[in-house]
Design an enzyme around this catalytic site. Structure first.
Site, PDB file in Angstrom:
ATOM      1  N   HIS A  37       1.019  -1.275   0.047  1.00 56.25           N
ATOM      2  CA  HIS A  37      -0.001   0.055  -0.033  1.00 56.25           C
ATOM      3  C   HIS A  37       0.814   1.478  -0.115  1.00 56.25           C
ATOM      4  O   HIS A  37       0.425   2.502   0.537  1.00 56.25           O
ATOM      5  CB  HIS A  37      -1.061   0.020   1.206  1.00 56.25           C
ATOM      6  N   ASP A  39       2.469   2.044  -3.009  1.00 59.38           N
ATOM      7  CA  ASP A  39       2.686   2.339  -4.391  1.00 59.38           C
ATOM      8  C   ASP A  39       1.532   3.638  -4.894  1.00 59.38           C
ATOM      9  O   ASP A  39       2.195   4.642  -5.355  1.00 59.38           O
ATOM     10  CB  ASP A  39       2.365   1.396  -5.676  1.00 59.38           C
ATOM     11  N   GLY A 125      -7.913 -14.674  -7.783  1.00 56.05           N
ATOM     12  CA  GLY A 125      -8.322 -14.174  -6.537  1.00 56.05           C
ATOM     13  C   GLY A 125      -7.426 -14.585  -5.380  1.00 56.05           C
ATOM     14  O   GLY A 125      -7.782 -14.659  -4.249  1.00 56.05           O
ATOM     15  N   LEU A 128      -2.370 -12.893  -6.540  1.00 55.93           N
ATOM     16  CA  LEU A 128      -0.920 -13.051  -7.081  1.00 55.93           C
ATOM     17  C   LEU A 128      -0.734 -12.170  -8.368  1.00 55.93           C
ATOM     18  O   LEU A 128      -0.125 -12.609  -9.395  1.00 55.93           O
ATOM     19  CB  LEU A 128      -0.636 -14.720  -7.299  1.00 55.93           C
ATOM     20  N   SER A 130      -3.341 -12.012 -11.085  1.00 59.55           N
ATOM     21  CA  SER A 130      -3.762 -12.694 -12.122  1.00 59.55           C
ATOM     22  C   SER A 130      -4.401 -11.631 -13.103  1.00 59.55           C
ATOM     23  O   SER A 130      -4.268 -11.697 -14.310  1.00 59.55           O
ATOM     24  CB  SER A 130      -4.736 -13.629 -11.727  1.00 59.55           C
ATOM     25  N   SER A 131      -4.911 -10.383 -12.500  1.00 61.96           N
ATOM     26  CA  SER A 131      -5.470  -9.553 -13.664  1.00 61.96           C
ATOM     27  C   SER A 131      -4.501  -8.617 -14.290  1.00 61.96           C
ATOM     28  O   SER A 131      -4.209  -8.530 -15.463  1.00 61.96           O
ATOM     29  CB  SER A 131      -6.207  -8.478 -12.692  1.00 61.96           C
ATOM     30  N   ASP A 175       1.755  -3.752  -9.513  1.00 58.28           N
ATOM     31  CA  ASP A 175       1.864  -4.921 -10.303  1.00 58.28           C
ATOM     32  C   ASP A 175       2.025  -5.103 -11.763  1.00 58.28           C
ATOM     33  O   ASP A 175       2.675  -6.032 -12.109  1.00 58.28           O
ATOM     34  CB  ASP A 175       0.041  -5.536 -10.150  1.00 58.28           C
TER      35      ASP A 175
HETATM   36  C1  GLA Z   1      -2.932  -4.508  -4.830  1.00 54.76           C
HETATM   37  C2  GLA Z   1      -2.896  -3.330  -5.896  1.00 54.76           C
HETATM   38  C3  GLA Z   1      -1.332  -2.745  -6.008  1.00 54.76           C
HETATM   39  C4  GLA Z   1      -0.873  -2.517  -4.539  1.00 54.76           C
HETATM   40  C5  GLA Z   1      -1.199  -3.629  -3.610  1.00 54.76           C
HETATM   41  C6  GLA Z   1      -0.762  -3.258  -2.147  1.00 54.76           C
HETATM   42  O1  GLA Z   1      -2.001  -5.482  -5.312  1.00 54.76           O
HETATM   43  O2  GLA Z   1      -2.960  -3.719  -6.995  1.00 54.76           O
HETATM   44  O3  GLA Z   1      -1.283  -1.618  -6.657  1.00 54.76           O
HETATM   45  O4  GLA Z   1      -1.457  -1.266  -4.180  1.00 54.76           O
HETATM   46  O5  GLA Z   1      -2.465  -4.122  -3.667  1.00 54.76           O
HETATM   47  O6  GLA Z   1       0.719  -2.933  -2.010  1.00 54.76           O
END
Ligand code: GLA
Length: 386
Positions: A37, A39, A125, A128, A130-131, A175
């Site tokens: 949290h 980013d 879900g 990891l 997947s999106s 991600d």
């Molecule tokens: C999810 C979001 C990321 C990041 C994390 C928490 O994976 O897609 O952008 O904010 O939560 O670090």
């Protein structure tokens, strides 16, 4: 690329479209070693790409039409420019595909019509990514098929925009960045404000170590709403403190900043973000010095901060972390957005099975559904065609 998943994409393509794909493009899932949290607060993260991949087999199709089949579903989904141009019109898993078409078109690019078939080893879900994997594999395919002028440096922002503005998930840039830019044997140190990256050697094998990933299998409890609430709370706090983002609160100024906030919950949210950024920097410094084992306490401190200050853990992930630590892990923490998902533990390679067994036993004792476990080495990012 794992043979099986690539073969499944090709076989699905042949079966659906009765022709050969022009190529296959792949993108991995990811775990985040540390920096949660941070980013969307313009801060620092240190994720790495997993060997688990999503593969898209694709070929050009009629102009202005996209057909996509996934092994998640029997029926292919077909959409045209009118649905792609209106965020939200395509939903379910195919939304991630339409979202990429939308983002490319919104950037003024002439996206080729295409037929696509998707197969994936990245569990959906489980936190990891997947999106990000499907977005990035589809993006790679469409860029190549259309010969689009889009340097890979622009891919992460574009895929993030697809997810934020078409799918409607207010996620940060982590991600997509690691799924696209990850490198085998390395963790990706990313400054989410400047998008500058440094590939940090993370050679677990050479050190006799492993990262054990435990899928908590916890049902996602209001994860989307809670994620958005955490983000909003951070943005409000930054506005109160008069900074662009919480990244601008230096560790040395944390106490003074906290004193200017008038509710305890916001103070705890801010303390998580500021201390977490510092833990990323400290982890990077240790890895640069080759001291992999010594990052353990930082991982565990990150978990405590997510549990007590950011309040995004659930009993299943706390149980996995505690059991891994009791079984001898150097450090352990939840990874990803929270409210379920996965835990990672840094362990001696030859102890990975015993730690996994200890977590499974702790789950049984608490009456939780059995967790999934795998050991993960840092792999490379999106690629193709093959
Ligand atoms: C999810 C979001 C990321 C990041 C994390 C928490 O994976 O897609 O952008 O904010 O939560 O670090």
């Amino acid at each position: 690329m794992s043979r099986d998943v690539a073969d499944r994409a090709t076989a699905g393509f042949r079966q659906r479209y009765a022709e050969e794909p022009a190529g296959r493009w792949a993108a991995p899932g990811r775990v985040n070693l540390i920096g949660e949290h941070t980013d969307y607060n313009d801060g620092f993260v240190l994720p790495f790409a997993l060997p688990l991949r999503t593969v898209v087999a694709a070929a050009p199709g009629p102009d202005g039409r996209w057909t996509v089949w996934s092994e998640l579903d029997d029926e292919p989904v077909e959409f045209g420019a009118e649905q792609a141009d209106e965020p939200g019109r395509v939903d379910g898993w195919a939304a991630y595909v339409a979202a990429v078409v939308w983002a490319l078109r919104a950037a003024g690019l002439d996206v080729p019509g295409a037929r696509l078939a998707v197969a994936s080893d990245v569990p959906v879900g489980s936190g990891l990514s997947s999106s990000a994997a499907i977005e990035s594999a589809v993006l790679a395919a469409l860029v190549d098929l259309g010969g689009l002028d889009l340097p890979t440096g622009r891919w992460p922002r574009l895929a993030q925009r697809a997810e934020n503005d078409y799918v409607g998930a207010p996620t940060g840039i982590m991600d997509q960045s690691v799924v696209i830019r990850g490198r085998a044997g390395h963790a990706l140190f990313l400054d989410c404000r400047t998008e500058e990256v440094e590939q940090i050697p993370f050679d677990l094998d050479a050190a006799g170590l492993a990262v054990l990933v435990v899928d908590s299998r916890a049902p996602h409890r209001h994860a989307d709403g809670e994620y958005a609430a955490r983000r909003a709370s951070c943005e409000r706090a930054a506005a109160t403190l008069g900074v662009t983002a919480l990244r601008d609160v230096a560790t040395a100024d944390l106490d003074a900043a906290l004193a200017r906030l008038d509710d305890d919950e916001t103070r705890r949210r801010v303390r998580h973000v500021v201390t977490e950024n510092q833990r990323v920097l400290d982890t990077v410094a240790l890895l640069r010095a080759g001291r992999i084992r010594d990052i353990g306490p930082l991982l565990t401190a990150s978990h405590a901060s997510m549990r007590d200050d950011f309040e995004i853990t659930v009993p299943e992930v706390d149980t996995a972390v505690e059991a891994a630590l009791s079984a001898g892990a150097y450090g352990a923490r939840m990874t990803g957005g929270g409210f379920g998902g996965c835990v990672l533990a840094l362990v001696d390679a030859d102890a990975a099975d015993a730690v996994a067994a200890a977590v499974t036993a702790a789950y049984a004792e608490r009456g939780f559904a059995a967790p999934g476990t795998l050991t993960a080495l840092p792999a490379g990012g999106a690629g193709g065609p093959s």
